[in-house]
Design a protein around this motif. Sequence first.
Motif, PDB file in Angstrom:
ATOM      1  N   SER A  15      40.515  42.033  49.599  1.00 24.44           N
ATOM      2  CA  SER A  15      39.641  40.872  49.591  1.00 24.44           C
ATOM      3  C   SER A  15      39.057  40.644  48.200  1.00 24.44           C
ATOM      4  CB  SER A  15      38.504  41.082  50.602  1.00 24.44           C
ATOM      5  OG  SER A  15      37.512  40.101  50.423  1.00 24.44           O
ATOM      6  N   ARG A  16      38.886  39.365  47.847  1.00 19.02           N
ATOM      7  CA  ARG A  16      38.333  39.063  46.535  1.00 19.02           C
ATOM      8  C   ARG A  16      36.811  39.138  46.512  1.00 19.02           C
ATOM      9  NH1 ARG A  16      41.479  33.888  44.144  1.00 19.02           N
ATOM     10  NH2 ARG A  16      40.774  32.975  46.115  1.00 19.02           N
ATOM     11  N   ASP A  17      36.187  39.521  47.632  1.00 22.63           N
ATOM     12  CA  ASP A  17      34.740  39.723  47.575  1.00 22.63           C
ATOM     13  C   ASP A  17      34.389  41.160  47.204  1.00 22.63           C
ATOM     14  OD1 ASP A  17      35.150  41.195  49.854  1.00 22.63           O
ATOM     15  OD2 ASP A  17      33.760  40.077  51.122  1.00 22.63           O
ATOM     16  N   ILE A  18      35.379  41.981  46.931  1.00 25.34           N
ATOM     17  CA  ILE A  18      35.117  43.329  46.461  1.00 25.34           C
ATOM     18  C   ILE A  18      34.642  43.269  45.004  1.00 25.34           C
ATOM     19  CG2 ILE A  18      37.502  43.709  45.737  1.00 25.34           C
ATOM     20  CD1 ILE A  18      37.216  46.619  46.428  1.00 25.34           C
ATOM     21  N   PHE A  19      33.741  44.158  44.645  1.00 22.72           N
ATOM     22  CA  PHE A  19      33.166  44.147  43.297  1.00 22.72           C
ATOM     23  C   PHE A  19      34.227  44.218  42.217  1.00 22.72           C
ATOM     24  CE2 PHE A  19      34.052  48.569  43.803  1.00 22.72           C
ATOM     25  CZ  PHE A  19      34.158  49.104  42.520  1.00 22.72           C
ATOM     26  N   LEU A  20      35.334  44.896  42.504  1.00 27.33           N
ATOM     27  CA  LEU A  20      36.377  45.134  41.508  1.00 27.33           C
ATOM     28  C   LEU A  20      37.027  43.838  41.041  1.00 27.33           C
ATOM     29  CD1 LEU A  20      37.648  47.626  40.149  1.00 27.33           C
ATOM     30  CD2 LEU A  20      39.369  47.631  41.970  1.00 27.33           C
ATOM     31  N   TYR A  21      37.088  42.846  41.917  1.00 23.37           N
ATOM     32  CA  TYR A  21      37.772  41.599  41.567  1.00 23.37           C
ATOM     33  C   TYR A  21      37.076  40.879  40.424  1.00 23.37           C
ATOM     34  CZ  TYR A  21      39.425  36.804  41.750  1.00 23.37           C
ATOM     35  OH  TYR A  21      39.918  35.587  41.404  1.00 23.37           O
TER      36      TYR A  21
ATOM     37  N   PHE B 125      25.252  45.426  42.306  1.00 20.73           N
ATOM     38  CA  PHE B 125      25.832  45.461  40.971  1.00 20.73           C
ATOM     39  C   PHE B 125      26.186  44.068  40.440  1.00 20.73           C
ATOM     40  CE2 PHE B 125      26.606  49.639  42.759  1.00 20.73           C
ATOM     41  CZ  PHE B 125      26.123  50.437  41.745  1.00 20.73           C
ATOM     42  N   ALA B 126      25.870  43.021  41.195  1.00 16.92           N
ATOM     43  CA  ALA B 126      26.209  41.677  40.758  1.00 16.92           C
ATOM     44  C   ALA B 126      24.927  40.897  40.462  1.00 16.92           C
ATOM     45  CB  ALA B 126      26.994  40.969  41.860  1.00 16.92           C
TER      46      ALA B 126
ATOM     47  N   LEU C 120      46.781  45.260  39.609  1.00 17.33           N
ATOM     48  CA  LEU C 120      45.867  44.571  40.524  1.00 17.33           C
ATOM     49  C   LEU C 120      46.505  43.311  41.109  1.00 17.33           C
ATOM     50  CD1 LEU C 120      42.543  44.916  38.488  1.00 17.33           C
ATOM     51  CD2 LEU C 120      43.122  46.097  40.609  1.00 17.33           C
ATOM     52  N   GLU C 121      47.265  42.597  40.282  1.00 14.38           N
ATOM     53  CA  GLU C 121      47.892  41.362  40.754  1.00 14.38           C
ATOM     54  C   GLU C 121      49.034  41.645  41.720  1.00 14.38           C
ATOM     55  OE1 GLU C 121      47.005  38.341  37.012  1.00 14.38           O
ATOM     56  OE2 GLU C 121      48.838  39.545  36.996  1.00 14.38           O
ATOM     57  N   THR C 122      49.816  42.672  41.440  1.00 19.49           N
ATOM     58  CA  THR C 122      50.963  42.958  42.310  1.00 19.49           C
ATOM     59  C   THR C 122      50.547  43.707  43.572  1.00 19.49           C
ATOM     60  OG1 THR C 122      51.418  44.982  41.044  1.00 19.49           O
ATOM     61  CG2 THR C 122      52.615  42.994  40.410  1.00 19.49           C
ATOM     62  N   THR C 123      49.560  44.616  43.458  1.00 20.98           N
ATOM     63  CA  THR C 123      49.133  45.403  44.614  1.00 20.98           C
ATOM     64  C   THR C 123      48.224  44.609  45.538  1.00 20.98           C
ATOM     65  OG1 THR C 123      49.289  47.468  43.359  1.00 20.98           O
ATOM     66  CG2 THR C 123      47.959  47.508  45.353  1.00 20.98           C
ATOM     67  N   PHE C 124      47.248  43.905  44.949  1.00 26.11           N
ATOM     68  CA  PHE C 124      46.261  43.194  45.753  1.00 26.11           C
ATOM     69  C   PHE C 124      46.595  41.725  45.968  1.00 26.11           C
ATOM     70  CE2 PHE C 124      42.619  46.180  44.164  1.00 26.11           C
ATOM     71  CZ  PHE C 124      43.214  47.225  44.838  1.00 26.11           C
ATOM     72  N   GLY C 125      47.529  41.206  45.168  1.00 22.02           N
ATOM     73  CA  GLY C 125      47.847  39.784  45.269  1.00 22.02           C
ATOM     74  C   GLY C 125      46.796  38.886  44.646  1.00 22.02           C
TER      75      GLY C 125
ATOM     76  N   ASP D 294      40.380  30.533  36.993  1.00 22.62           N
ATOM     77  CA  ASP D 294      38.996  30.349  36.552  1.00 22.62           C
ATOM     78  C   ASP D 294      38.154  29.585  37.563  1.00 22.62           C
ATOM     79  OD1 ASP D 294      39.427  31.668  34.170  1.00 22.62           O
ATOM     80  OD2 ASP D 294      40.117  29.862  33.144  1.00 22.62           O
ATOM     81  N   ALA D 295      38.785  28.948  38.536  1.00 19.01           N
ATOM     82  CA  ALA D 295      38.026  28.162  39.506  1.00 19.01           C
ATOM     83  C   ALA D 295      37.321  29.038  40.530  1.00 19.01           C
ATOM     84  CB  ALA D 295      38.957  27.192  40.231  1.00 19.01           C
ATOM     85  N   VAL D 296      37.752  30.295  40.640  1.00 16.66           N
ATOM     86  CA  VAL D 296      37.169  31.183  41.642  1.00 16.66           C
ATOM     87  C   VAL D 296      36.070  32.014  41.009  1.00 16.66           C
ATOM     88  CG1 VAL D 296      37.606  33.069  43.245  1.00 16.66           C
ATOM     89  CG2 VAL D 296      39.329  31.283  42.908  1.00 16.66           C
ATOM     90  N   ASN D 297      34.864  31.952  41.573  1.00 19.50           N
ATOM     91  CA  ASN D 297      33.749  32.764  41.075  1.00 19.50           C
ATOM     92  C   ASN D 297      32.963  33.252  42.282  1.00 19.50           C
ATOM     93  OD1 ASN D 297      31.865  34.004  39.497  1.00 19.50           O
ATOM     94  ND2 ASN D 297      30.661  32.142  39.159  1.00 19.50           N
ATOM     95  N   LEU D 298      33.413  34.354  42.866  1.00 13.87           N
ATOM     96  CA  LEU D 298      32.814  34.857  44.101  1.00 13.87           C
ATOM     97  C   LEU D 298      31.722  35.860  43.789  1.00 13.87           C
ATOM     98  CD1 LEU D 298      36.078  35.374  46.137  1.00 13.87           C
ATOM     99  CD2 LEU D 298      34.448  33.504  46.357  1.00 13.87           C
TER     100      LEU D 298
END
Length: 381
Positions: free
Chosen positions: A312-318, A371-372, A349-354, A360-364
């Motif tokens: 998920s892209r809501d993980i801090f790592l993204y 930590f955010a 990260l791109e190949t494993t997580f997709g 740049d349009a995504v800012n979750l």
Amino acid sequence: MASGGGAAARMDPEVATELVRKGATLLLLDVPQRTLFGIDTQMFSVGPKFKGMKMVPPGAHFVYYCSPNRHGNEFAPTVGFFLTTHQSEVIVRKWDVQEERLIKLSEEEDIRYSEAVRHFEFDDQLGPYNLDSYGDWKQLSDYLSPNVIERLEPIGGEITIAWESSWMDKAPQSDMERRLVEQLREGKFAKNAPVQSGRRGCYYTSIPASTSLLETILAKNYEGQEDLFLGELQFAFIAFMMGQSLEAFMQWKALVSLLLSCSDAPLHTRTNMFIKFIRTLYYQLKHGFQHTQDSKSGDMGNSLCLDETWFSRDIFLYRLSKDFFTVVFEAPVVDGDLLSWARKLKSLLETTFGWDLEDDAVNLIDEDDEFAPVVVEMDGS
């Protein structure tokens, strides 16, 4: 128990004997059948003849196990501990039925069993350490010195989520972490044992979120030694992934978040540290998502926590990695090794997580994430 020794099975007998003599031996007495037992990146189901591992290379290791219930279909929480082995050393532990854990023997018993091991009395009951997978373990533990282990391990050495209940209830959690807590509490590795309290956890370094500078933390807590910081990063990741510790996950997250939030240190003041950090993070994530079972060795794998939640892209790592890559890739001048490892990590990260890390349009932002979203400028900027 599966042997886990693909290389050892094909090895010349004289070479194997020499490895037995020079390698360390972990003698584990009376471990219940069907217990899930792991050392480093290898995990197995214990068979009736199992008495431990031989040919263990000298150095840092992580031993962990999950004891089964009577029917063998549910398991107690994982218990793990770090140890440092030396050439030809024998380490003896015995299963305590009442406490359902491995304990040390008296000095007299320890000496007696160690001598028996050196006379090969247990040799056919010891599984060979899978040397084919040792390279993977070294990539996860190359900064894990005896000093790091002694600084961080809890009193008694044992790490288990069963002793983290009071800590878990207080831990700030994002949506992803709340799901992770439920996995650890309700999953098959946490059904069979009562939660205990009152035990001291690991002695992790306190990393305040977005309030302290990297140089200050390194000087105050790590004696200015970068490798101690990286050693704690590896300690926490191993304790989380293999030891199933939520406390360890939160520490790993804090350390990763601190470094990925830096904008000046990677390019100027701590370039070598960041090369080592990105390399370390790359191998942690690369290993953490290897789910396939090795049919030849019987190795069951140990990616027990890293599941679809992490995609998920809501993980801090993204968002932190996305910002970090912008810093590195858009810098007018950047170290070649840092650039190379950053590209490797981005590709992983791109190949494993997709993930699309160039969108740049995504800012979750998760409002609940401690930590955010503040980015701290490091000392020397």
